[in-house]
Design a protein around this motif. Structure first.
Motif: not given
Length: 234
Positions: A103-104, A107, A113, A121
């Motif tokens: 996820r990091d 992003q 995003s 996500l």
């Protein structure tokens, strides 16, 4: 036979047609930078195995699958095994470390995003966090279910996949390009390493069983969910 999403370019890796996007290319490089050879080969084989399975299913079952999200989930699903970088926590299961790191990564790499809303996500996060829990994953969205199935088929062989969805020739072709040498021993040592370095994350999942069987002094006695429940239920 299912086709990749028309909007996505494709390429062929080890005989398997896969989507080709800038983010997937970055995910491949990111996984390569954090994982040793065997770990990296495993995550790529998992992606290719999953894509082979999907490609042989009816379009009615696969047309809506987000193949970019599926790719990212597969390629980054074992970042909790990383041997470098700062993605491995001291207090979380390796699946959660991988889900958080993926996820990091998205992003960070996708400006604003763009194209990655909360749903996409969450798909990636869930697919990674649940990939070792097929009894739950198979009831989730196809991206989640096929991530778990493809990883299991990568480990256990094509016979565990639905009949006709990945041939032995496809499986062997993937392994020829991304070798499976000493895979069982590698997985065993990785699980034991987790048991040695952060044992508290291994008591409520399959990882602890490796420690109990292969590590002297490691024990699950008094540390499993049933022990906690028996001590707190009033």
């Amino acid at each position: 036979m299912a086709q990749t999403t028309p909007a996505l370019s494709t390429r062929i890796i080890a005989g398997i047609t896969v989507p080709d996007t800038p983010l997937i290319t970055k995910a491949l490089a990111y996984a390569r930078s954090l994982m040793d050879d065997q770990g990296y080969h495993h995550v790529v084989r998992s992606w290719l195995t999953g894509m082979a399975i999907i490609s042989h299913l009816p379009t009615s079952m696969t047309a809506s699958i987000d193949l970019e999200a599926f790719a990212i989930a597969n390629l980054l699903h074992d970042l909790g095994w990383a041997i470098t970088g700062d993605v491995v926590s001291t207090d979380k299961r390796f699946e959660v470390d991988g889900a958080n790191a993926a996820r990091d990564f998205i992003q960070r790499e996708v400006e604003g995003s763009q194209g990655w809303d909360a749903h996409r996500l969450q798909l990636v996060w869930d697919a990674i966090a649940l990939h070792t829990t097929p009894s739950i994953a198979r009831f989730k969205q196809p991206e989640v279910a096929f991530t778990s199935l493809g990883i299991f088929a990568e480990l256990a062989g094509p016979t565990v996949a639905p009949e006709g969805t990945i041939s032995k020739a496809e499986f062997d072709g993937i392994a020829a390009e991304f070798p499976r040498a000493n895979l069982k021993e590698y997985v065993r040592e990785t699980m034991c390493r987790l048991c040695r370095t952060k044992p508290e994350t291994t008591y409520d999942n399959f990882v602890g069983s490796y420690g109990e069987r292969f590590l002297e002094g490691f024990s699950l006695e008094g540390k499993q969910q049933i022990d906690k429940l028996e001590s707190v239920i009033v």
